[in-house]
Design a protein around this motif. Structure first.
Motif, short mmCIF file in Angstrom:
data_model
loop_
_atom_site.label_atom_id
_atom_site.label_comp_id
_atom_site.label_asym_id
_atom_site.label_seq_id
_atom_site.Cartn_x
_atom_site.Cartn_y
_atom_site.Cartn_z
N GLN A 175 0.83 -1.22 0.00
CA GLN A 175 0.00 0.00 0.00
C GLN A 175 0.85 1.25 0.00
O GLN A 175 0.55 2.20 -0.71
CB GLN A 175 -0.94 0.00 1.20
CG GLN A 175 -1.85 -1.22 1.17
CD GLN A 175 -3.13 -1.00 1.95
OE1 GLN A 175 -3.65 0.10 2.00
NE2 GLN A 175 -3.61 -2.06 2.57
N ASN A 176 1.91 1.28 0.81
CA ASN A 176 2.77 2.47 0.81
C ASN A 176 4.23 2.13 1.09
O ASN A 176 5.04 3.02 1.28
CB ASN A 176 2.27 3.51 1.83
CG ASN A 176 2.35 2.98 3.26
OD1 ASN A 176 2.62 1.79 3.48
ND2 ASN A 176 2.13 3.86 4.22
N ASP A 177 4.57 0.83 1.14
CA ASP A 177 5.95 0.49 1.50
C ASP A 177 6.93 0.91 0.42
O ASP A 177 8.12 1.07 0.69
CB ASP A 177 6.10 -1.01 1.84
CG ASP A 177 5.73 -1.92 0.69
OD1 ASP A 177 4.77 -1.61 -0.06
OD2 ASP A 177 6.39 -2.96 0.53
N ASP A 178 6.44 1.16 -0.80
CA ASP A 178 7.35 1.64 -1.85
C ASP A 178 7.64 3.14 -1.70
O ASP A 178 8.38 3.71 -2.50
CB ASP A 178 6.76 1.35 -3.24
CG ASP A 178 5.37 1.92 -3.41
OD1 ASP A 178 4.76 2.33 -2.41
OD2 ASP A 178 4.87 1.97 -4.55
N GLU A 179 7.10 3.77 -0.69
CA GLU A 179 7.38 5.20 -0.46
C GLU A 179 8.32 5.42 0.72
O GLU A 179 8.55 6.56 1.12
CB GLU A 179 6.07 5.96 -0.21
CG GLU A 179 5.17 6.00 -1.44
CD GLU A 179 3.94 6.88 -1.19
OE1 GLU A 179 4.10 8.08 -0.96
OE2 GLU A 179 2.82 6.33 -1.21
N ILE A 180 8.84 4.34 1.28
CA ILE A 180 9.74 4.48 2.43
C ILE A 180 10.91 5.40 2.09
O ILE A 180 11.24 6.33 2.84
CB ILE A 180 10.23 3.08 2.90
CG1 ILE A 180 9.07 2.30 3.51
CG2 ILE A 180 11.38 3.21 3.90
CD1 ILE A 180 9.39 0.84 3.85
N ALA A 181 11.51 5.18 0.93
CA ALA A 181 12.68 5.98 0.55
C ALA A 181 12.28 7.44 0.32
O ALA A 181 13.02 8.37 0.70
CB ALA A 181 13.33 5.40 -0.70
#
Ligand code: SAM
Length: 337
Positions: A175-181
């Motif tokens: 859901q949003n783990d690709d926005e950690i960086a």
């Protein structure tokens, strides 16, 4: 407020000798978002108005808590900024003898328009919850629109000199783990403390939590893909986050890991629900009714003593495990997460 606090008194401690100096207050159970991990989309019954503590009643309980040894207060909810004139409450708490720190947790939607009044009332630091930097995702996760307003709220907090400004990001796989960086990048440019939180189970989201959980170790590994992280002492405050920073960055990255590395042995907090129950552990059922004695006219000292004796039932730790929920809690909004 007339009670004089004897600051030399022993601090409040529980039966495990943990100093309890921090009170989180839910000022309303209502929220203007419906985040998928926090609240059901519909069907939560709101507290009737007469069950909600008034600002005067909250202030009296804060005074009692200060008398008992609490030094730090956070206003939370639900969404605290939807309660009318929250700055009035901030001002009253700011004036309580013995309370030397007052903070706010908000989803940020109404922050820009209230920042000046809150600051004038004595607010010095703020936590804003934000799980995505993409408008369409914001609507999917929060089930309402509003990313631009939240970003404006964060800017307003930085411009007003709130220190620190912390950003809480609940991380969910897929859901949003690709926005950690992307979130971590912020800390290289702006004085913000981005804290990644492991999604915790409540009644309504056990399935989601099982599927979406990302451990803080994995989160940190993913932050490290954009630069070397150095351990950092963080911005101070009362929380359980562990902090790291990129060399020379104005901000820092933190992780809050209630499941993978629980921090119960350092627990320093209790919670006051919007209807006046003292909740001893976010994930336990132990609570004490403060509203009844308060409305019966109990003195500040008497209420402080009730608070002190409540420490006897504060549990040593939570027993949360992935995919299980332990408390009779449908949503964090009921307790003030
Ligand atoms: N409305 C305010 C806000 O958004 O910060 C205060 C209340 S909210 C319940 C407090 C915090 O709890 C937010 O940072 C939210 O993301 C977090 N939270 C709620 N449910 C959670 C869950 N199941 N797991 C992890 N964090 C959660």
């Amino acid at each position: 407020m007339t009670t004089t606090i004897d600051l030399t008194r022993e601090t409040l401690t529980d039966q495990f000798k943990r100093p309890i100096t921090y009170l989180r207050i839910s000022v309303t159970d209502k929220c203007n978002l419906r985040c998928v991990y926090c609240m059901p989309e519909a069907g939560l019954a709101w507290l009737p108005k007469n069950e909600l503590l008034s600002y005067e009643e909250i202030a009296k309980l804060v005074e009692a808590a200060a008398f008992a040894g609490v030094r730090s207060v956070r206003l939370s909810g639900g969404e605290p900024l939807i309660r009318r004139d929250l700055h009035r409450l901030v001002a009253v708490i700011h004036a309580v003898d013995g309370i030397d720190d007052i903070s706010l947790s908000t989803n940020g939607l109404l922050l820009a328009e209230q920042m000046a009044e809150l600051k004038a009332a004595g607010l010095r630091r703020v936590n804003v919850s934000l799980d995505t930097l993409r408008a369409d995702r914001f609507e999917a996760i929060a089930r309402r629109a509003g990313l631009e307003r939240v970003l404006a709220g964060i800017d307003a907090a930085i411009d007003a000199g709130m220190q620190p400004v912390k950003i809480n990001v609940v991380v969910m796989r897929g859901q949003n783990d690709d926005e950690i960086a992307d979130f971590a990048e912020w800390t290289k440019r702006r004085p913000v403390f981005v804290r990644f939180i492991e999604v915790m189970p409540v009644h309504e989201n056990v399935g989601l939590q099982r599927d979406a959980y990302v451990s803080s170790d994995e989160i940190l590994d993913r932050v490290r893909t954009i630069g070397e992280l150095l351990p950092s002492i963080g911005p101070g405050g009362n929380g359980p986050a562990r902090y790291f920073a990129f060399d020379g960055a104005p901000g820092a990255v933190g992780v809050i890991s209630p499941l993978s590395h629980d921090y119960c042995e350092r627990c320093n907090r209790v919670r006051l629900t919007a209807d006046g129950r003292l909740r001893l552990c976010l994930f336990g059922d132990q609570d004490v009714d403060l509203r009844t004695p308060l409305r019966a006219g109990e003195s500040t000292e008497g209420l402080g003593d009730i608070l002190r004796s409540a420490m006897l039932i504060k549990p040593e730790r939570h027993h949360l495990r992935l995919g299980e929920t332990s408390a009779r809690m449908r949503a964090f909004s009921e307790i003030g997460g």
